[in-house]
Design a protein around this motif. Sequence first.
Motif, PDB file in Angstrom:
ATOM      1  N   VAL A 164      13.295  16.466 -47.437  1.00  0.00           N
ATOM      2  CA  VAL A 164      12.358  15.820 -46.518  1.00  0.00           C
ATOM      3  C   VAL A 164      12.992  14.505 -46.094  1.00  0.00           C
ATOM      4  CG1 VAL A 164      10.058  14.846 -46.199  1.00  0.00           C
ATOM      5  CG2 VAL A 164      10.378  16.862 -47.677  1.00  0.00           C
ATOM      6  N   ALA A 165      13.294  14.369 -44.808  1.00  0.00           N
ATOM      7  CA  ALA A 165      13.955  13.185 -44.277  1.00  0.00           C
ATOM      8  C   ALA A 165      12.971  12.426 -43.390  1.00  0.00           C
ATOM      9  CB  ALA A 165      15.206  13.573 -43.498  1.00  0.00           C
ATOM     10  N   LEU A 166      12.482  11.297 -43.886  1.00  0.00           N
ATOM     11  CA  LEU A 166      11.566  10.448 -43.144  1.00  0.00           C
ATOM     12  C   LEU A 166      12.373   9.423 -42.361  1.00  0.00           C
ATOM     13  CD1 LEU A 166       8.986   9.714 -46.014  1.00  0.00           C
ATOM     14  CD2 LEU A 166       8.951  11.611 -44.382  1.00  0.00           C
ATOM     15  N   SER A 167      12.193   9.373 -41.054  1.00  0.00           N
ATOM     16  CA  SER A 167      12.930   8.448 -40.173  1.00  0.00           C
ATOM     17  C   SER A 167      14.434   8.574 -40.411  1.00  0.00           C
ATOM     18  CB  SER A 167      12.467   7.007 -40.400  1.00  0.00           C
ATOM     19  OG  SER A 167      11.078   6.889 -40.190  1.00  0.00           O
ATOM     20  N   PRO A 168      14.982   9.762 -40.155  1.00  0.00           N
ATOM     21  CA  PRO A 168      16.387  10.008 -40.492  1.00  0.00           C
ATOM     22  C   PRO A 168      17.353   9.527 -39.417  1.00  0.00           C
ATOM     23  CG  PRO A 168      15.465  11.974 -39.525  1.00  0.00           C
ATOM     24  CD  PRO A 168      14.335  10.963 -39.590  1.00  0.00           C
ATOM     25  N   THR A 169      18.621   9.538 -39.773  1.00  0.00           N
ATOM     26  CA  THR A 169      19.722   9.403 -38.828  1.00  0.00           C
ATOM     27  C   THR A 169      20.462  10.732 -38.771  1.00  0.00           C
ATOM     28  OG1 THR A 169      21.855   8.334 -38.387  1.00  0.00           O
ATOM     29  CG2 THR A 169      21.176   8.470 -40.664  1.00  0.00           C
ATOM     30  N   SER A 170      21.186  10.952 -37.694  1.00  0.00           N
ATOM     31  CA  SER A 170      21.969  12.182 -37.563  1.00  0.00           C
ATOM     32  C   SER A 170      23.447  11.963 -37.846  1.00  0.00           C
ATOM     33  CB  SER A 170      21.812  12.755 -36.149  1.00  0.00           C
ATOM     34  OG  SER A 170      22.217  11.806 -35.174  1.00  0.00           O
ATOM     35  N   VAL A 171      23.848  10.712 -38.066  1.00  0.00           N
ATOM     36  CA  VAL A 171      25.248  10.396 -38.355  1.00  0.00           C
ATOM     37  C   VAL A 171      25.320   9.461 -39.551  1.00  0.00           C
ATOM     38  CG1 VAL A 171      25.982  10.663 -35.944  1.00  0.00           C
ATOM     39  CG2 VAL A 171      25.323   8.392 -36.795  1.00  0.00           C
TER      40      VAL A 171
ATOM     41  N   LEU B 174      11.953  17.174 -41.046  1.00  0.00           N
ATOM     42  CA  LEU B 174      12.274  15.879 -40.451  1.00  0.00           C
ATOM     43  C   LEU B 174      10.988  15.248 -39.942  1.00  0.00           C
ATOM     44  CD1 LEU B 174      15.244  17.228 -38.317  1.00  0.00           C
ATOM     45  CD2 LEU B 174      15.413  16.198 -40.596  1.00  0.00           C
ATOM     46  N   VAL B 175      10.798  13.967 -40.238  1.00  0.00           N
ATOM     47  CA  VAL B 175       9.586  13.250 -39.838  1.00  0.00           C
ATOM     48  C   VAL B 175      10.016  11.955 -39.161  1.00  0.00           C
ATOM     49  CG1 VAL B 175       7.417  12.223 -40.616  1.00  0.00           C
ATOM     50  CG2 VAL B 175       8.349  14.229 -41.818  1.00  0.00           C
TER      51      VAL B 175
ATOM     52  N   TRP C   5      15.702   2.111 -35.828  1.00  0.00           N
ATOM     53  CA  TRP C   5      16.729   2.922 -35.183  1.00  0.00           C
ATOM     54  C   TRP C   5      16.038   4.093 -34.488  1.00  0.00           C
ATOM     55  CZ3 TRP C   5      20.028   4.336 -40.121  1.00  0.00           C
ATOM     56  CH2 TRP C   5      19.328   5.226 -40.928  1.00  0.00           C
ATOM     57  N   PRO C   6      16.709   4.789 -33.581  1.00  0.00           N
ATOM     58  CA  PRO C   6      16.050   5.829 -32.782  1.00  0.00           C
ATOM     59  C   PRO C   6      15.891   7.129 -33.562  1.00  0.00           C
ATOM     60  CG  PRO C   6      18.330   5.618 -32.091  1.00  0.00           C
ATOM     61  CD  PRO C   6      18.087   4.522 -33.102  1.00  0.00           C
ATOM     62  N   SER C   7      14.925   7.148 -34.485  1.00  0.00           N
ATOM     63  CA  SER C   7      14.839   8.276 -35.417  1.00  0.00           C
ATOM     64  C   SER C   7      14.410   9.573 -34.741  1.00  0.00           C
ATOM     65  CB  SER C   7      13.899   7.940 -36.580  1.00  0.00           C
ATOM     66  OG  SER C   7      12.613   7.595 -36.135  1.00  0.00           O
TER      67      SER C   7
ATOM     68  N   ALA D  76       4.518   9.900 -31.074  1.00  0.00           N
ATOM     69  CA  ALA D  76       5.135   8.934 -30.167  1.00  0.00           C
ATOM     70  C   ALA D  76       4.798   7.502 -30.538  1.00  0.00           C
ATOM     71  CB  ALA D  76       4.705   9.221 -28.728  1.00  0.00           C
ATOM     72  N   GLU D  77       3.600   7.271 -31.078  1.00  0.00           N
ATOM     73  CA  GLU D  77       3.139   5.908 -31.311  1.00  0.00           C
ATOM     74  C   GLU D  77       3.486   5.369 -32.694  1.00  0.00           C
ATOM     75  OE1 GLU D  77      -0.343   8.500 -32.699  1.00  0.00           O
ATOM     76  OE2 GLU D  77       1.373   8.613 -31.322  1.00  0.00           O
ATOM     77  N   ALA D  78       4.075   6.203 -33.558  1.00  0.00           N
ATOM     78  CA  ALA D  78       4.380   5.790 -34.927  1.00  0.00           C
ATOM     79  C   ALA D  78       5.725   5.076 -34.985  1.00  0.00           C
ATOM     80  CB  ALA D  78       4.368   6.989 -35.857  1.00  0.00           C
ATOM     81  N   GLY D  79       5.900   4.266 -36.027  1.00  0.00           N
ATOM     82  CA  GLY D  79       7.122   3.497 -36.189  1.00  0.00           C
ATOM     83  C   GLY D  79       8.057   4.069 -37.228  1.00  0.00           C
ATOM     84  N   HIS D  80       8.798   3.183 -37.863  1.00  0.00           N
ATOM     85  CA  HIS D  80       9.873   3.570 -38.771  1.00  0.00           C
ATOM     86  C   HIS D  80       9.369   3.957 -40.158  1.00  0.00           C
ATOM     87  CE1 HIS D  80      14.094   3.605 -40.027  1.00  0.00           C
ATOM     88  NE2 HIS D  80      13.778   2.875 -41.083  1.00  0.00           N
ATOM     89  N   ARG D  81       8.136   3.557 -40.497  1.00  0.00           N
ATOM     90  CA  ARG D  81       7.682   3.719 -41.877  1.00  0.00           C
ATOM     91  C   ARG D  81       6.408   4.558 -41.952  1.00  0.00           C
ATOM     92  NH1 ARG D  81       7.722  -2.362 -44.119  1.00  0.00           N
ATOM     93  NH2 ARG D  81       6.517  -2.680 -42.219  1.00  0.00           N
TER      94      ARG D  81
END
Length: 283
Positions: free
Chosen positions: A116-123, A202-203, A211-213, A237-242
């Motif tokens: 489970v990846a919350l606010s992930p990066t792809s790189v 992915l969440v 960052w652009p999660s 759309a309205e949620a943030g990083h956490r």
Amino acid sequence: MQTDERELSSPWEGVLVTPGSAGRTGVLVLAGSSGRIERDRARLLAGEGMTALSIRWFGGPGQSPGICEIPLETFVSAVDLLESTGVRRICVLGMSKGAEAALLTAVRDRRVGGVVALSPTSVVWGNVGPGPDGEERPYRSSWTWRGSPLPFVPYDDDWAEVEPEHGPLALRALYELSERTFAGLLPAAAIPIEEAAADVLLVAGGDDAMWPSVPFAGRLAARRRAAGRTVRLVSRAEAGHRPRLPGEGPAPESPDFLYGGDPAADARLGADAWPHILDLLHG
């Protein structure tokens, strides 16, 4: 549900929270760039019948003071501990930089059945803070595997010229600029999540100011699907990083960084994701 807690001090600081009756799932819970022990989140999962382990993965005794060339074996050893408890399914739940670690661990350790990846990066990104030598520059990889640094994307330091002088920072533009500046490094630094046998959730929040999660999560999902592997992406759309899971209170405000979203939106994203998280973890 009654749970038991065991404090850990070696090979890393951590807490192991077990349910009153033996569960079949063990979950490694990883914080983001704080590296802290996610005690409350581990308790939440143990309350759902899972054995939950959270560790301090940097900044502790004998560890790098920053997120710089952290051995992925750190997380493999945590999987070892979970396996020793007798659980039959092992998953990793990580947030932000912890999600980066979770995805990379799932690629390299076939025992991981779900991530489970919350606010992930792809790189893979460059270091955040100093390494064991105390140096922050030149940029180095956040991670190593078997002693070798993983290919990574460094940061474009020209962004510093547009930082606000006062108040908390929104770092999203730094990551977006760095991707453009170092576009040639993106393919090698991509997290090859399509290689992982694990189930993947992915969440991400569209108002993420760190960052652009959502775009990152979209790229991860596309790679999974192109490889014929399953993936689920939950976003608002309205949620943030956490994102905040049911039972968790709002994340504390930071004097240093802006995360986007607001407590209500972040809780809605967590509530949307929660049934999918439980489905994946329980398998």
